[in-house]
Design a protein around this motif. Sequence first.
Motif, PDB file in Angstrom:
ATOM      1  N   ALA A 135      17.924  36.510 -32.833  1.00 21.88           N
ATOM      2  CA  ALA A 135      17.941  35.676 -31.629  1.00 21.88           C
ATOM      3  C   ALA A 135      16.646  34.860 -31.626  1.00 21.88           C
ATOM      4  O   ALA A 135      15.569  35.407 -31.859  1.00 21.88           O
ATOM      5  N   TYR A 136      16.775  33.568 -31.400  1.00 23.37           N
ATOM      6  CA  TYR A 136      15.619  32.660 -31.426  1.00 23.37           C
ATOM      7  C   TYR A 136      15.457  32.104 -30.012  1.00 23.37           C
ATOM      8  O   TYR A 136      16.309  31.358 -29.524  1.00 23.37           O
ATOM      9  N   LEU A 137      14.363  32.485 -29.348  1.00 22.03           N
ATOM     10  CA  LEU A 137      14.147  32.061 -27.961  1.00 22.03           C
ATOM     11  C   LEU A 137      13.168  30.886 -27.894  1.00 22.03           C
ATOM     12  O   LEU A 137      12.122  30.896 -28.532  1.00 22.03           O
ATOM     13  N   ILE A 138      13.561  29.881 -27.105  1.00 18.92           N
ATOM     14  CA  ILE A 138      12.716  28.688 -26.963  1.00 18.92           C
ATOM     15  C   ILE A 138      12.109  28.556 -25.569  1.00 18.92           C
ATOM     16  O   ILE A 138      11.232  27.721 -25.358  1.00 18.92           O
ATOM     17  N   TRP A 139      12.569  29.393 -24.620  1.00 21.84           N
ATOM     18  CA  TRP A 139      12.084  29.243 -23.242  1.00 21.84           C
ATOM     19  C   TRP A 139      12.149  30.565 -22.511  1.00 21.84           C
ATOM     20  O   TRP A 139      12.906  31.466 -22.887  1.00 21.84           O
ATOM     21  N   LYS A 140      11.331  30.657 -21.457  1.00 23.80           N
ATOM     22  CA  LYS A 140      11.295  31.857 -20.618  1.00 23.80           C
ATOM     23  C   LYS A 140      11.408  31.448 -19.154  1.00 23.80           C
ATOM     24  O   LYS A 140      10.921  30.392 -18.761  1.00 23.80           O
ATOM     25  N   ASN A 141      12.019  32.302 -18.365  1.00 16.36           N
ATOM     26  CA  ASN A 141      12.231  32.039 -16.928  1.00 16.36           C
ATOM     27  C   ASN A 141      12.998  30.750 -16.657  1.00 16.36           C
ATOM     28  O   ASN A 141      12.464  29.846 -16.034  1.00 16.36           O
ATOM     29  N   PRO A 142      14.238  30.657 -17.069  1.00 13.25           N
ATOM     30  CA  PRO A 142      15.028  31.710 -17.705  1.00 13.25           C
ATOM     31  C   PRO A 142      14.869  31.690 -19.225  1.00 13.25           C
ATOM     32  O   PRO A 142      14.431  30.685 -19.793  1.00 13.25           O
ATOM     33  N   TYR A 143      15.273  32.777 -19.871  1.00 12.42           N
ATOM     34  CA  TYR A 143      15.312  32.782 -21.331  1.00 12.42           C
ATOM     35  C   TYR A 143      16.354  31.759 -21.794  1.00 12.42           C
ATOM     36  O   TYR A 143      17.461  31.696 -21.266  1.00 12.42           O
ATOM     37  N   MET A 144      15.985  30.985 -22.793  1.00 15.32           N
ATOM     38  CA  MET A 144      16.925  30.042 -23.405  1.00 15.32           C
ATOM     39  C   MET A 144      16.886  30.229 -24.912  1.00 15.32           C
ATOM     40  O   MET A 144      15.821  30.491 -25.488  1.00 15.32           O
ATOM     41  N   THR A 145      18.037  30.105 -25.528  1.00  5.57           N
ATOM     42  CA  THR A 145      18.138  30.271 -26.973  1.00  5.57           C
ATOM     43  C   THR A 145      18.763  29.029 -27.593  1.00  5.57           C
ATOM     44  O   THR A 145      18.854  27.987 -26.950  1.00  5.57           O
ATOM     45  N   ILE A 146      19.212  29.151 -28.848  1.00  2.66           N
ATOM     46  CA  ILE A 146      19.763  27.985 -29.545  1.00  2.66           C
ATOM     47  C   ILE A 146      21.175  28.275 -30.051  1.00  2.66           C
ATOM     48  O   ILE A 146      21.456  29.363 -30.536  1.00  2.66           O
TER      49      ILE A 146
END
Length: 245
Positions: A135-146
């Motif tokens: 899992a590749y996360l690009i953002w927090k609050n909220p978590y966002m992935t690709i």
Amino acid sequence: MKVVSLVPSITEALFDLGLTENEVIGRTKFCIHPTDLVKKVPVIGGTKNINTEKIKALQPDLILANKEENVKEQVETLMDDFKVIVSNVENIEDNYYLLKHLGKIFNKEDKAQLFNLKIYDVLHQSKINQKVKTAYLIWKNPYMTIGSDTFIHKILEEIGFENIFKDKKRYPVIETEDLADAEVIMLSSEPFPFKEKHIEELKAFYPDKKVMIVDGEAFSWYGTHIAKCENYFKELIKDIDVSFG
């Protein structure tokens, strides 16, 4: 030819191809590579908030924009007065043709081809020993992935990772619970500046998973950047192979 670049990775590519600050006459504040050369180039705002008046004052022959990184309405406003080329890079093939096109425009075709060959070589040499669910996360609050229609997904796939969100599109919002199937959770250094404390937060939830910060530029900067990531990818893959070999 005088050019304004509204895309950080394209700005880097222009200088890598051999252009100078006499030709690249405008850039965004996020155009940070190569450091010694971009600092000589005037800033015309951010990628999402372009200062059109500053650009008009520069009177460029060409403006380089990107479908994803720039705001459509702002780019269309510039089209009224200037020649604008809008790129759309979703995979390695798109990137190949982007560099090929830039090479042709600026009479740097040989250099562009060398970078394309190097990129293919880097990706070919960078392969993990087995598929690892990631899992590749690009953002927090909220978590966002690709999702699967992103350049980041294609780079992950090229070097052997399996994106657990490959059935999604673009940049979906997810919950911590949605990461259950991942063997590795990658926290990108950009656009959200993930730090060690964010690793600890996820480790508290998933103590048995490998959670790591990765270089966001290595995965998301198209253009020439990947050609310079050979050592980074080798070290990353060595780390993964040791953990899962």
